[in-house]
Design a protein around this motif. Structure first.
Motif, PDB file in Angstrom:
ATOM      1  N   PHE A 160      29.591 -35.390  75.414  1.00 45.63           N
ATOM      2  CA  PHE A 160      28.970 -34.439  76.340  1.00 45.63           C
ATOM      3  C   PHE A 160      29.880 -33.247  76.626  1.00 45.63           C
ATOM      4  CE2 PHE A 160      27.286 -33.054  80.488  1.00 45.63           C
ATOM      5  CZ  PHE A 160      25.929 -33.012  80.199  1.00 45.63           C
ATOM      6  N   ARG A 161      31.164 -33.527  76.769  1.00 45.13           N
ATOM      7  CA  ARG A 161      32.088 -32.433  77.083  1.00 45.13           C
ATOM      8  C   ARG A 161      32.206 -31.433  75.932  1.00 45.13           C
ATOM      9  NH1 ARG A 161      35.386 -32.922  81.594  1.00 45.13           N
ATOM     10  NH2 ARG A 161      35.163 -34.884  82.708  1.00 45.13           N
ATOM     11  N   GLU A 162      32.103 -31.944  74.711  1.00 44.64           N
ATOM     12  CA  GLU A 162      32.160 -31.047  73.557  1.00 44.64           C
ATOM     13  C   GLU A 162      30.869 -30.253  73.381  1.00 44.64           C
ATOM     14  OE1 GLU A 162      34.831 -33.606  70.460  1.00 44.64           O
ATOM     15  OE2 GLU A 162      32.937 -32.783  69.719  1.00 44.64           O
ATOM     16  N   ALA A 163      29.766 -30.899  73.729  1.00 44.67           N
ATOM     17  CA  ALA A 163      28.457 -30.307  73.447  1.00 44.67           C
ATOM     18  C   ALA A 163      28.024 -29.270  74.466  1.00 44.67           C
ATOM     19  CB  ALA A 163      27.398 -31.422  73.400  1.00 44.67           C
ATOM     20  N   VAL A 164      28.475 -29.463  75.695  1.00 45.78           N
ATOM     21  CA  VAL A 164      27.867 -28.718  76.802  1.00 45.78           C
ATOM     22  C   VAL A 164      28.897 -27.794  77.445  1.00 45.78           C
ATOM     23  CG1 VAL A 164      26.741 -28.996  79.053  1.00 45.78           C
ATOM     24  CG2 VAL A 164      26.250 -30.608  77.212  1.00 45.78           C
ATOM     25  N   SER A 165      28.445 -26.610  77.845  1.00 46.07           N
ATOM     26  CA  SER A 165      29.340 -25.728  78.590  1.00 46.07           C
ATOM     27  C   SER A 165      28.614 -25.134  79.788  1.00 46.07           C
ATOM     28  CB  SER A 165      29.880 -24.619  77.690  1.00 46.07           C
ATOM     29  OG  SER A 165      28.822 -23.844  77.213  1.00 46.07           O
ATOM     30  N   VAL A 166      29.414 -24.746  80.778  1.00 48.22           N
ATOM     31  CA  VAL A 166      28.862 -24.100  81.967  1.00 48.22           C
ATOM     32  C   VAL A 166      28.705 -22.618  81.651  1.00 48.22           C
ATOM     33  CG1 VAL A 166      29.194 -23.636  84.430  1.00 48.22           C
ATOM     34  CG2 VAL A 166      30.144 -25.722  83.416  1.00 48.22           C
ATOM     35  N   GLN A 167      27.526 -22.100  81.903  1.00 43.62           N
ATOM     36  CA  GLN A 167      27.302 -20.676  81.615  1.00 43.62           C
ATOM     37  C   GLN A 167      26.708 -19.977  82.824  1.00 43.62           C
ATOM     38  OE1 GLN A 167      25.039 -20.053  78.031  1.00 43.62           O
ATOM     39  NE2 GLN A 167      26.650 -20.934  76.742  1.00 43.62           N
ATOM     40  N   ASN A 168      26.941 -18.664  82.885  1.00 44.49           N
ATOM     41  CA  ASN A 168      26.253 -17.846  83.884  1.00 44.49           C
ATOM     42  C   ASN A 168      24.978 -17.318  83.248  1.00 44.49           C
ATOM     43  OD1 ASN A 168      27.913 -17.910  86.217  1.00 44.49           O
ATOM     44  ND2 ASN A 168      29.418 -16.709  85.062  1.00 44.49           N
ATOM     45  N   ALA A 169      23.924 -17.289  84.014  1.00 44.41           N
ATOM     46  CA  ALA A 169      22.647 -16.784  83.494  1.00 44.41           C
ATOM     47  C   ALA A 169      21.883 -16.142  84.641  1.00 44.41           C
ATOM     48  CB  ALA A 169      21.834 -17.939  82.910  1.00 44.41           C
ATOM     49  N   VAL A 179      30.165 -32.991  93.360  1.00 42.55           N
ATOM     50  CA  VAL A 179      29.574 -31.823  94.015  1.00 42.55           C
ATOM     51  C   VAL A 179      29.774 -30.608  93.123  1.00 42.55           C
ATOM     52  CG1 VAL A 179      29.586 -30.336  96.058  1.00 42.55           C
ATOM     53  CG2 VAL A 179      30.072 -32.768  96.305  1.00 42.55           C
ATOM     54  N   GLY A 180      28.692 -29.892  92.886  1.00 38.34           N
ATOM     55  CA  GLY A 180      28.758 -28.707  92.018  1.00 38.34           C
ATOM     56  C   GLY A 180      28.427 -29.089  90.586  1.00 38.34           C
ATOM     57  N   LEU A 181      27.847 -28.156  89.862  1.00 34.82           N
ATOM     58  CA  LEU A 181      27.394 -28.444  88.497  1.00 34.82           C
ATOM     59  C   LEU A 181      28.514 -28.916  87.578  1.00 34.82           C
ATOM     60  CD1 LEU A 181      24.831 -25.709  87.452  1.00 34.82           C
ATOM     61  CD2 LEU A 181      24.465 -28.173  87.693  1.00 34.82           C
ATOM     62  N   GLU A 182      29.714 -28.391  87.796  1.00 38.73           N
ATOM     63  CA  GLU A 182      30.840 -28.774  86.931  1.00 38.73           C
ATOM     64  C   GLU A 182      31.096 -30.274  86.979  1.00 38.73           C
ATOM     65  OE1 GLU A 182      30.879 -26.333  89.073  1.00 38.73           O
ATOM     66  OE2 GLU A 182      31.516 -24.482  88.065  1.00 38.73           O
ATOM     67  N   SER A 183      30.715 -30.900  88.076  1.00 39.56           N
ATOM     68  CA  SER A 183      31.018 -32.332  88.195  1.00 39.56           C
ATOM     69  C   SER A 183      30.049 -33.205  87.396  1.00 39.56           C
ATOM     70  CB  SER A 183      31.073 -32.768  89.659  1.00 39.56           C
ATOM     71  OG  SER A 183      29.861 -32.512  90.283  1.00 39.56           O
ATOM     72  N   VAL A 184      29.045 -32.608  86.753  1.00 43.07           N
ATOM     73  CA  VAL A 184      28.171 -33.396  85.868  1.00 43.07           C
ATOM     74  C   VAL A 184      29.019 -34.044  84.764  1.00 43.07           C
ATOM     75  CG1 VAL A 184      26.329 -33.263  84.140  1.00 43.07           C
ATOM     76  CG2 VAL A 184      26.069 -32.076  86.333  1.00 43.07           C
ATOM     77  N   PHE A 185      30.044 -33.330  84.291  1.00 45.93           N
ATOM     78  CA  PHE A 185      30.893 -33.888  83.215  1.00 45.93           C
ATOM     79  C   PHE A 185      31.584 -35.162  83.689  1.00 45.93           C
ATOM     80  CE2 PHE A 185      30.575 -29.333  82.405  1.00 45.93           C
ATOM     81  CZ  PHE A 185      30.178 -29.319  81.079  1.00 45.93           C
ATOM     82  N   ARG A 186      32.142 -35.092  84.882  1.00 50.97           N
ATOM     83  CA  ARG A 186      32.812 -36.288  85.431  1.00 50.97           C
ATOM     84  C   ARG A 186      31.805 -37.407  85.646  1.00 50.97           C
ATOM     85  NH1 ARG A 186      34.977 -36.787  90.351  1.00 50.97           N
ATOM     86  NH2 ARG A 186      34.066 -34.909  91.223  1.00 50.97           N
ATOM     87  N   ALA A 187      30.619 -37.025  86.073  1.00 46.96           N
ATOM     88  CA  ALA A 187      29.586 -38.040  86.363  1.00 46.96           C
ATOM     89  C   ALA A 187      29.161 -38.768  85.085  1.00 46.96           C
ATOM     90  CB  ALA A 187      28.390 -37.375  87.035  1.00 46.96           C
ATOM     91  N   ASP A 194      24.583 -43.323  93.631  1.00 42.97           N
ATOM     92  CA  ASP A 194      26.041 -43.244  93.494  1.00 42.97           C
ATOM     93  C   ASP A 194      26.415 -41.794  93.211  1.00 42.97           C
ATOM     94  OD1 ASP A 194      28.708 -43.452  92.905  1.00 42.97           O
ATOM     95  OD2 ASP A 194      28.506 -45.293  91.716  1.00 42.97           O
ATOM     96  N   CYS A 195      26.899 -41.129  94.257  1.00 42.48           N
ATOM     97  CA  CYS A 195      27.301 -39.724  94.138  1.00 42.48           C
ATOM     98  C   CYS A 195      28.787 -39.607  93.823  1.00 42.48           C
ATOM     99  CB  CYS A 195      26.998 -38.956  95.419  1.00 42.48           C
ATOM    100  SG  CYS A 195      25.274 -38.511  95.598  1.00 42.48           S
ATOM    101  N   GLY A 196      29.406 -40.709  93.438  1.00 43.51           N
ATOM    102  CA  GLY A 196      30.796 -40.651  93.000  1.00 43.51           C
ATOM    103  C   GLY A 196      31.816 -40.607  94.116  1.00 43.51           C
ATOM    104  N   ASP A 197      31.423 -41.016  95.315  1.00 46.61           N
ATOM    105  CA  ASP A 197      32.387 -40.967  96.427  1.00 46.61           C
ATOM    106  C   ASP A 197      33.649 -41.756  96.121  1.00 46.61           C
ATOM    107  OD1 ASP A 197      30.717 -39.904  99.164  1.00 46.61           O
ATOM    108  OD2 ASP A 197      29.580 -40.548  97.420  1.00 46.61           O
ATOM    109  N   LEU A 198      33.497 -42.820  95.298  1.00 46.08           N
ATOM    110  CA  LEU A 198      34.672 -43.636  94.976  1.00 46.08           C
ATOM    111  C   LEU A 198      35.259 -43.272  93.612  1.00 46.08           C
ATOM    112  CD1 LEU A 198      33.326 -47.118  96.172  1.00 46.08           C
ATOM    113  CD2 LEU A 198      34.661 -45.439  97.446  1.00 46.08           C
ATOM    114  N   ALA A 199      34.720 -42.229  92.997  1.00 46.70           N
ATOM    115  CA  ALA A 199      35.204 -41.849  91.661  1.00 46.70           C
ATOM    116  C   ALA A 199      36.532 -41.108  91.753  1.00 46.70           C
ATOM    117  CB  ALA A 199      34.185 -40.954  90.971  1.00 46.70           C
ATOM    118  N   GLU A 200      37.263 -41.194  90.654  1.00 41.31           N
ATOM    119  CA  GLU A 200      38.491 -40.389  90.587  1.00 41.31           C
ATOM    120  C   GLU A 200      38.065 -38.920  90.677  1.00 41.31           C
ATOM    121  OE1 GLU A 200      41.971 -39.835  87.366  1.00 41.31           O
ATOM    122  OE2 GLU A 200      40.901 -41.753  87.325  1.00 41.31           O
ATOM    123  N   GLY A 201      38.704 -38.185  91.557  1.00 38.74           N
ATOM    124  CA  GLY A 201      38.301 -36.780  91.723  1.00 38.74           C
ATOM    125  C   GLY A 201      37.264 -36.599  92.814  1.00 38.74           C
ATOM    126  N   GLY A 202      36.751 -37.714  93.331  1.00 41.18           N
ATOM    127  CA  GLY A 202      35.856 -37.639  94.491  1.00 41.18           C
ATOM    128  C   GLY A 202      34.407 -37.365  94.154  1.00 41.18           C
TER     129      GLY A 202
END
Ligand SMILES: NC(=O)c1ccc[n+]([C@@H]2O[C@H](COP(=O)([O-])OP(=O)(O)OC[C@H]3O[C@@H](n4cnc5c(N)ncnc54)[C@H](OP(=O)(O)O)[C@@H]3O)[C@@H](O)[C@H]2O)c1
Length: 459
Positions: A72-81, A370-378, A359-367
């Motif tokens: 997913f990290r290789e395939a997807v990027s955050v873009q402005n549109a 929140v925010g679109l960038e965190s989809v990668f962590r999710a 599960d919004c990742g409250d216990l995940a590394e990095g917390g």
């Protein structure tokens, strides 16, 4: 000079030239302006945008698949549109929460539609507020409505969604998001393909995850004995809280041995999401006339081919010897069941009869996610098997604009062009429809939902 429409009341609907239309409208007065049209002209593409100063920026962030890859990290990027403009039958939704699905990496790998070439937008489901809509869409929705949807392009701050694919929800709670794909898959698959009968034994794999949690609950509601697999004691405890009869933590117990020993008569129905060796164990333990529903095969998604190894040569023999069957399920093939399924599940949730674990990742590394960038962590978090319940990312906090700003404007646009006539209206009584969800890893339902109950009757 742009004409100005003044009106009281909260409904921003299709009102051009003082015509009263749509639901919940009240009288509209023109302030010193002669209407240019006395009726709505269907030949135009008309859009109503909640144009509240800063509430709709000109640009936004979204996640775009730029290269086909199961990584997913290789395939997807955050873009402005540019924030898109809704067409006649569409809504512009400001996303508050988006759901992460195991298949997000199948989609980024191009496995859903091999003919589709990048770039294309990622994400399957979201929940948020309507901030703009086309004329035809205004017969069912209005600005400020809270909606959920199952449609491509959800990993964005704003998404244009066909009105017919949008589901009104009583509040922007992430729990409703869990029903769109995860809940609907379990509900429809078990109803259409499970043929569950009271007293039967049901095995659910990845049982503490997004869709597994629902399969466990629906099988219990059908009066079945339910076994759930998971990878930690915490998840096993969660499954027990859902009244799962036997939670098997496969990291500490051997799944095949446990099933053979404790269920010598076999399993009647399997809701199978993992594939590979887990699928083999499930097939080997099917009861006579057993039904195995293939929901997914996540153990292979992170590989080049996307399919885990499966020793299938003897499969026909095993099925024949037990008069058993394997049945595939893919949610988009069952959309005729979708609305009924969602309506029923929402009723169950607000009445406290369905747990929608988020599960919004409250216990995940990095917390918290929140925010679109965190989809990668999710996505990483899910593939590390750490999620308990449905993985959800909070895109944005509740809109200040929708809660406090007294004024907004309706933009009236022709054919998606920027040339527009605009009308402003006063909406002093707009009440907030957004509810910030604070609880995660706590079961939702029961009395806390009583205020949602009456709203849900509208579904
Ligand atoms: N057919 C359809 O229409 C449809 C619709 C929705 C979902 N699905 C399928 O349902 C399954 C679950 O999807 P979901 O989005 O709800 O995810 P999820 O269950 O919330 O999360 C995936 C879970 O699978 C287990 N897992 C993760 N990586 C794994 C791996 N490499 N090998 C084995 N197990 C792994 C983990 O649970 P444990 O660590 O506890 O095992 C993890 O928590 C997937 O196969 C998905 O494709 C199908």
């Amino acid at each position: 000079m742009l004409p100005v429409l003044l009106r009281n009341g909260r409904r921003a609907v299709s009102v051009i030239g003082g015509v009263r239309t749509g639901r919940g409208t009240d009288t509209v007065a023109l302030a010193g302006v002669q209407p240019r049209r006395s009726i709505i002209d269907q030949s135009y593409s008309v859009h109503f945008m909640d144009f509240m100063g800063t509430s709709i920026p000109s640009s936004m962030k979204k996640l775009v698949v730029t290269k086909l890859s199961h990584n997913f990290r290789e395939a997807v990027s955050v873009q402005n549109a540019a924030v898109p403009t809704p067409g006649d039958k569409e809504l512009l939704v400001r996303n508050r929460f988006v759901g992460v699905n195991a298949s997000d990496i199948n989609y980024s790998a191009g496995r859903y539609d091999p003919s589709r070439k990048p770039p294309f937008d990622a994400g399957f489901e979201g929940i948020g507020e309507v901030v703009g809509l086309g004329l035809s869409a205004s017969s069912r929705f209005t600005i400020g409505d809270t909606v959920a949807y199952f449609c491509n392009g959800a990993f964005a701050e704003y998404t244009v969604v066909p009105a017919k694919e949008s589901v009104p929800v009583p509040a922007v709670k992430p729990e409703f998001l869990t029903l769109l794909v995860s809940g609907a898959t379990a509900y429809i698959a078990l109803k259409r393909l499970g043929d569950l009968a009271k007293g039967e034994t049901v095995l659910v794999t990845a049982a503490a995850g997004g869709t597994g949690q629902f399969a466990v609950q629906f099988a219990k509601q059908a009066g079945c004995h339910v076994i759930g697999t998971c990878s930690s004691d915490e998840k096993a405890g969660f499954l027990k809280s859902l009244h799962c009869d036997r939670a098997i933590n496969y990291t500490t117990e051997d799944l095949a041995k446990t099933l053979r020993k404790e269920y010598p008569d076999g399993i009647d129905v399997v809701y199978e999401s993992v594939g590979g060796s887990v699928l083999e164990v499930a097939v080997n333990n099917l009861a006579n006339k057993g039904r195995l529903i293939v929901i997914g095969f996540i153990s292979g998604y992170q590989t080049q081919v996307g399919i885990p190894h499966f020793k299938g040569a003897t499969l026909p023999v095993k099925l024949l010897q037990r008069s058993a069957s394997m049945r595939g399920f893919f949610l988009p093939h069952f959309m005729s069941d979708y609305r009924e399924a969602l309506g029923n599940m929402m009723q169950m949730f607000v009445k406290g009869r369905l747990v929608c674990e988020v599960d919004c990742g409250d216990l995940a590394e990095g917390g918290r996610f929140v925010g679109l960038e965190s989809v990668f962590r999710a996505v990483d978090y899910m593939y590390a098997g750490k999620n308990l319940g449905k993985v959800v990312v909070e895109v944005a906090p509740p809109s200040v604009a929708t809660e406090t700003l007294p004024q907004c404007e309706i933009l009236y646009r022709r054919d998606l062009s920027q040339a527009c006539r605009a009308a402003a209206f006063t909406s002093r009584h707009r009440k907030s429809k957004t509810h910030r969800s604070t609880s995660t890893r706590s079961h939702s339902g029961g009395s806390q939902n009583s205020s949602l109950h009456s709203k849900c009757e509208l579904l």
